[in-house]
Structures are given as C-alpha cells and as structure tokens.
Design a protein around this motif. Structure first.
Motif, PDB file in Angstrom:
ATOM      1  N   ALA A   1       0.807  -1.223   0.000  1.00  0.00           N
ATOM      2  CA  ALA A   1       0.000   0.000   0.000  1.00  0.00           C
ATOM      3  C   ALA A   1       0.839   1.272   0.000  1.00  0.00           C
ATOM      4  CB  ALA A   1      -0.921   0.004   1.220  1.00  0.00           C
ATOM      5  N   ARG A   2       2.152   1.152   0.090  1.00  0.00           N
ATOM      6  CA  ARG A   2       2.985   2.355   0.131  1.00  0.00           C
ATOM      7  C   ARG A   2       2.802   3.237  -1.100  1.00  0.00           C
ATOM      8  NH1 ARG A   2       8.232  -1.026   2.120  1.00  0.00           N
ATOM      9  NH2 ARG A   2       7.580  -1.355   4.294  1.00  0.00           N
ATOM     10  N   PRO A   3       2.790   2.681  -2.317  1.00  0.00           N
ATOM     11  CA  PRO A   3       2.555   3.553  -3.484  1.00  0.00           C
ATOM     12  C   PRO A   3       1.211   4.266  -3.425  1.00  0.00           C
ATOM     13  CG  PRO A   3       3.456   1.443  -4.188  1.00  0.00           C
ATOM     14  CD  PRO A   3       3.119   1.308  -2.731  1.00  0.00           C
ATOM     15  N   TRP A   4       0.180   3.601  -2.873  1.00  0.00           N
ATOM     16  CA  TRP A   4      -1.132   4.258  -2.730  1.00  0.00           C
ATOM     17  C   TRP A   4      -1.018   5.466  -1.808  1.00  0.00           C
ATOM     18  CZ3 TRP A   4      -4.785  -0.488  -1.440  1.00  0.00           C
ATOM     19  CH2 TRP A   4      -4.692  -1.418  -2.487  1.00  0.00           C
ATOM     20  N   LEU A   5      -0.308   5.285  -0.688  1.00  0.00           N
ATOM     21  CA  LEU A   5      -0.171   6.361   0.281  1.00  0.00           C
ATOM     22  C   LEU A   5       0.611   7.530  -0.321  1.00  0.00           C
ATOM     23  CD1 LEU A   5      -0.560   7.448   3.137  1.00  0.00           C
ATOM     24  CD2 LEU A   5       1.535   6.245   3.817  1.00  0.00           C
ATOM     25  N   VAL A   6       1.697   7.221  -1.024  1.00  0.00           N
ATOM     26  CA  VAL A   6       2.486   8.274  -1.671  1.00  0.00           C
ATOM     27  C   VAL A   6       1.634   9.020  -2.689  1.00  0.00           C
ATOM     28  CG1 VAL A   6       4.441   8.704  -3.212  1.00  0.00           C
ATOM     29  CG2 VAL A   6       4.691   7.114  -1.287  1.00  0.00           C
ATOM     30  N   SER A   7       0.889   8.273  -3.498  1.00  0.00           N
ATOM     31  CA  SER A   7       0.023   8.891  -4.494  1.00  0.00           C
ATOM     32  C   SER A   7      -1.017   9.791  -3.845  1.00  0.00           C
ATOM     33  CB  SER A   7      -0.657   7.803  -5.329  1.00  0.00           C
ATOM     34  OG  SER A   7      -1.512   8.365  -6.297  1.00  0.00           O
ATOM     35  N   LEU A   8      -1.611   9.325  -2.755  1.00  0.00           N
ATOM     36  CA  LEU A   8      -2.631  10.098  -2.048  1.00  0.00           C
ATOM     37  C   LEU A   8      -2.061  11.402  -1.514  1.00  0.00           C
ATOM     38  CD1 LEU A   8      -5.403  10.423  -0.655  1.00  0.00           C
ATOM     39  CD2 LEU A   8      -4.495   9.067   1.254  1.00  0.00           C
ATOM     40  N   VAL A   9      -0.909  11.332  -0.849  1.00  0.00           N
ATOM     41  CA  VAL A   9      -0.315  12.523  -0.233  1.00  0.00           C
ATOM     42  C   VAL A   9       0.076  13.538  -1.303  1.00  0.00           C
ATOM     43  CG1 VAL A   9       1.647  13.386   1.089  1.00  0.00           C
ATOM     44  CG2 VAL A   9       0.462  11.305   1.820  1.00  0.00           C
ATOM     45  N   VAL A  10       0.733  13.074  -2.362  1.00  0.00           N
ATOM     46  CA  VAL A  10       1.173  13.983  -3.422  1.00  0.00           C
ATOM     47  C   VAL A  10      -0.031  14.605  -4.131  1.00  0.00           C
ATOM     48  CG1 VAL A  10       2.360  14.112  -5.655  1.00  0.00           C
ATOM     49  CG2 VAL A  10       3.377  12.833  -3.758  1.00  0.00           C
ATOM     50  N   ALA A  11      -1.052  13.800  -4.421  1.00  0.00           N
ATOM     51  CA  ALA A  11      -2.244  14.324  -5.094  1.00  0.00           C
ATOM     52  C   ALA A  11      -2.944  15.364  -4.213  1.00  0.00           C
ATOM     53  CB  ALA A  11      -3.197  13.189  -5.436  1.00  0.00           C
ATOM     54  N   ALA A  12      -3.050  15.096  -2.913  1.00  0.00           N
ATOM     55  CA  ALA A  12      -3.715  16.031  -2.008  1.00  0.00           C
ATOM     56  C   ALA A  12      -2.945  17.352  -1.921  1.00  0.00           C
ATOM     57  CB  ALA A  12      -3.854  15.401  -0.622  1.00  0.00           C
ATOM     58  N   LEU A  13      -1.620  17.276  -1.775  1.00  0.00           N
ATOM     59  CA  LEU A  13      -0.819  18.496  -1.691  1.00  0.00           C
ATOM     60  C   LEU A  13      -0.883  19.295  -2.998  1.00  0.00           C
ATOM     61  CD1 LEU A  13       2.344  17.181   0.207  1.00  0.00           C
ATOM     62  CD2 LEU A  13       0.521  18.658   1.100  1.00  0.00           C
ATOM     63  N   THR A  14      -0.837  18.580  -4.128  1.00  0.00           N
ATOM     64  CA  THR A  14      -0.915  19.262  -5.418  1.00  0.00           C
ATOM     65  C   THR A  14      -2.275  19.930  -5.597  1.00  0.00           C
ATOM     66  OG1 THR A  14       0.571  17.587  -6.354  1.00  0.00           O
ATOM     67  CG2 THR A  14      -0.622  18.978  -7.908  1.00  0.00           C
ATOM     68  N   HIS A  15      -3.323  19.257  -5.154  1.00  0.00           N
ATOM     69  CA  HIS A  15      -4.673  19.829  -5.248  1.00  0.00           C
ATOM     70  C   HIS A  15      -4.788  21.116  -4.434  1.00  0.00           C
ATOM     71  CE1 HIS A  15      -8.998  20.011  -5.684  1.00  0.00           C
ATOM     72  NE2 HIS A  15      -9.140  20.010  -4.371  1.00  0.00           N
TER      73      HIS A  15
ATOM     74  N   LEU B   1      -2.203  23.139  -3.615  1.00  0.00           N
ATOM     75  CA  LEU B   1      -1.223  24.160  -3.977  1.00  0.00           C
ATOM     76  C   LEU B   1      -1.255  24.573  -5.449  1.00  0.00           C
ATOM     77  CD1 LEU B   1       1.833  22.719  -1.992  1.00  0.00           C
ATOM     78  CD2 LEU B   1       0.281  24.560  -1.297  1.00  0.00           C
ATOM     79  N   VAL B   2      -1.740  23.694  -6.323  1.00  0.00           N
ATOM     80  CA  VAL B   2      -1.691  23.958  -7.766  1.00  0.00           C
ATOM     81  C   VAL B   2      -3.110  23.960  -8.322  1.00  0.00           C
ATOM     82  CG1 VAL B   2      -0.766  23.221  -9.992  1.00  0.00           C
ATOM     83  CG2 VAL B   2       0.554  22.838  -7.894  1.00  0.00           C
ATOM     84  N   PRO B   3      -3.536  25.024  -8.986  1.00  0.00           N
ATOM     85  CA  PRO B   3      -4.892  25.045  -9.547  1.00  0.00           C
ATOM     86  C   PRO B   3      -5.024  24.092 -10.732  1.00  0.00           C
ATOM     87  CG  PRO B   3      -3.668  27.009 -10.215  1.00  0.00           C
ATOM     88  CD  PRO B   3      -2.819  26.300  -9.208  1.00  0.00           C
ATOM     89  N   GLY B   4      -6.256  23.671 -10.993  1.00  0.00           N
ATOM     90  CA  GLY B   4      -6.501  22.773 -12.114  1.00  0.00           C
ATOM     91  C   GLY B   4      -6.487  21.320 -11.687  1.00  0.00           C
ATOM     92  N   ALA B   5      -6.372  20.441 -12.699  1.00  0.00           N
ATOM     93  CA  ALA B   5      -6.438  19.001 -12.447  1.00  0.00           C
ATOM     94  C   ALA B   5      -5.061  18.348 -12.446  1.00  0.00           C
ATOM     95  CB  ALA B   5      -7.323  18.336 -13.495  1.00  0.00           C
ATOM     96  N   TRP B   6      -4.013  19.127 -12.163  1.00  0.00           N
ATOM     97  CA  TRP B   6      -2.670  18.565 -12.175  1.00  0.00           C
ATOM     98  C   TRP B   6      -2.451  17.560 -11.059  1.00  0.00           C
ATOM     99  CZ3 TRP B   6       0.112  18.915 -16.317  1.00  0.00           C
ATOM    100  CH2 TRP B   6      -0.089  19.992 -17.192  1.00  0.00           C
ATOM    101  N   PHE B   7      -3.316  17.573 -10.043  1.00  0.00           N
ATOM    102  CA  PHE B   7      -3.171  16.610  -8.950  1.00  0.00           C
ATOM    103  C   PHE B   7      -3.348  15.181  -9.442  1.00  0.00           C
ATOM    104  CE2 PHE B   7      -7.654  17.613  -9.130  1.00  0.00           C
ATOM    105  CZ  PHE B   7      -8.286  16.405  -8.901  1.00  0.00           C
ATOM    106  N   VAL B   8      -4.101  15.001 -10.541  1.00  0.00           N
ATOM    107  CA  VAL B   8      -4.284  13.658 -11.093  1.00  0.00           C
ATOM    108  C   VAL B   8      -2.963  13.133 -11.647  1.00  0.00           C
ATOM    109  CG1 VAL B   8      -5.504  12.287 -12.815  1.00  0.00           C
ATOM    110  CG2 VAL B   8      -6.687  14.160 -11.655  1.00  0.00           C
ATOM    111  N   VAL B   9      -2.303  13.960 -12.443  1.00  0.00           N
ATOM    112  CA  VAL B   9      -1.017  13.558 -13.029  1.00  0.00           C
ATOM    113  C   VAL B   9       0.035  13.392 -11.940  1.00  0.00           C
ATOM    114  CG1 VAL B   9       0.817  14.241 -14.610  1.00  0.00           C
ATOM    115  CG2 VAL B   9      -1.559  14.695 -15.204  1.00  0.00           C
ATOM    116  N   ALA B  10       0.075  14.333 -11.010  1.00  0.00           N
ATOM    117  CA  ALA B  10       1.090  14.273  -9.948  1.00  0.00           C
ATOM    118  C   ALA B  10       0.903  13.035  -9.083  1.00  0.00           C
ATOM    119  CB  ALA B  10       1.007  15.538  -9.094  1.00  0.00           C
ATOM    120  N   GLY B  11      -0.326  12.739  -8.707  1.00  0.00           N
ATOM    121  CA  GLY B  11      -0.583  11.560  -7.888  1.00  0.00           C
ATOM    122  C   GLY B  11      -0.244  10.276  -8.607  1.00  0.00           C
TER     123      GLY B  11
END
Length: 234
Positions: free
Chosen positions: A193-207, A209-219
C-alpha cells in the motif's frame, strides 16, 4: 453457449453491489448537468460516449456559458489518463481476442468493471485457467454497469430540475465510496500500500497548492515512482 450465459450471469451478479453506488452518483451527475445548463439529450450523449465518471463530474463542474472547451478537454484528458494504465494492465489477458473485440472491451472499461474483471482474471489465473480472462464475465459486469450509468444519468437529467441541490441528500458520497471499496478489494498488506499512500499525499498536496487538475497527473506519477522504487531489487 450455456457456458457463456453462465459467465454473463456471474458477471451481472458480481456487479450488482457496485451498481447501486453507480446509480446513486449517476443520478447526481445527471441532475447537476441539467442544472448547469446542458440539454436533456446532451447528458446521455456525454455519459454514453465519454463514459468516465470522474472526468464527467469535472466537465460539469467547469461548465459555463460559453463553456471553456479547451480547459474541459484538457482536464478530461488528464483525469482519464489513468485508463492508459488500466488498459495496459488488462491488455496481456485480452491479446488473444480479435482486435475489434479487444477495442470494444477497452471502450466499456470503467474503474468498477476493470477492478471486478481484473480480480476475477487473477483468481482464474491462480486456479490454472488456460485463458484467465472471461469474456462472458466481463460482458456481464461491464454491460450492467454501463447500462446502469447511462440510465441513471439520463434519469438524473430528467428529474434534476425538480430536485434542487442533490448534494444535500448525500448522494455525492457514493462516488468516493466506490473507489474506497475498489481499493479495499485490492488490499495486499501495508507494504504493497505504500505507493497508494504516496500517491494520495502527493495528489492532495498538489490539489491544495496547484490550480486545475494537475493533482491527477502528480498523484499518478508519484504512485508509479513509488511502486517502481519498491520493486527494485535491493
């Protein structure tokens, strides 16, 4: 033919619990779409041809008069980019199918039907099946979910103007609830589950801090990088 029929029936039965949630958030999307100004027939046209709930919710959220078409297209592409990975995972199991059948399978692939069919394929592979992917099972679950999605969004478009704010009824929680069920069904322990957790944290922070849907790509990118790092031989 009897074998195919039994597999289709099994796929329908497996999809019923997920279908209930699909219908709930399909009603929400259809209602929101007409409240945003889409015509009644435009809703089933969108949900039946694009067939990707996440991007459709995003498109409806961005809808205005006139609509920002380039922005909607860009966000749709970003959110739907996960289907590239899902299709790549499924492709080795359907490469024996004629090309036109494989393309039809991929068109009707949703998060829910992919999770159900992939889990079933892995079980059949572990049981030693010569062809782990069951086309009949996939027809049953994918067809049921597609028709449920199309029907519920159409019904939502019809009754949306009468309901007012549909989120007040709590139906919008059905969408994240389905993804939680999918993730729970694929749980293989904390290490996996580590990749899931990393994806979740990065997507949440990107959402945040960064406008738009870039959190999908970042996560997605962060999850892939974490999975690659975890799989590297030490």
């Amino acid at each position: 033919m009897s074998r195919l029929r039994s597999e289709v029936t099994r796929g329908i039965a497996e999809s019923v619990p997920v279908l209930l949630a699909v219908i709930a958030y399909g009603l929400v999307l259809g209602a929101q779409a007409t409240q945003k100004g889409l015509r009644f027939l435009e809703v089933p046209l969108m949900t039946g041809s694009n067939y990707a709930g996440g991007s459709e919710f995003a498109a409806v959220g961005l809808w205005a008069s006139p609509p920002p078409l380039l922005l909607i297209v860009g966000v749709t592409f970003l959110i739907n980019s996960r289907h590239l990975l899902m299709g790549a995972v499924l492709t080795p199991f359907i490469q024996h199918l004629p090309r036109w059948k494989a393309l039809v399978v991929l068109f009707f692939m949703s998060d829910e039907s992919w999770a159900l069919s992939y889990a079933d394929t892995l079980k059949r592979a572990q049981a030693g099946a010569r062809l782990p992917f069951s086309l009949g099972f996939y027809i049953g679950c994918a067809g049921t979910i597609y028709l449920g999605w199309l029907g519920s969004t159409t019904l939502g478009a019809a009754v949306g103007p009468l309901l007012g704010d549909v989120e007040a009824y709590g139906f919008d929680m059905a969408f994240p609830a389905v993804f939680l069920v999918i993730v729970a069904g694929m749980w293989k322990g904390p290490a996996a589950a580590r990749p899931w957790l990393v994806s979740l944290v990065v997507a949440a922070l990107t959402h945040l801090l960064v406008p738009g849907a870039w959190f999908v790509v970042a996560g997605t990118a962060a999850g892939l990088a974490a999975a690659f790092w975890s799989a590297k031989p030490r």
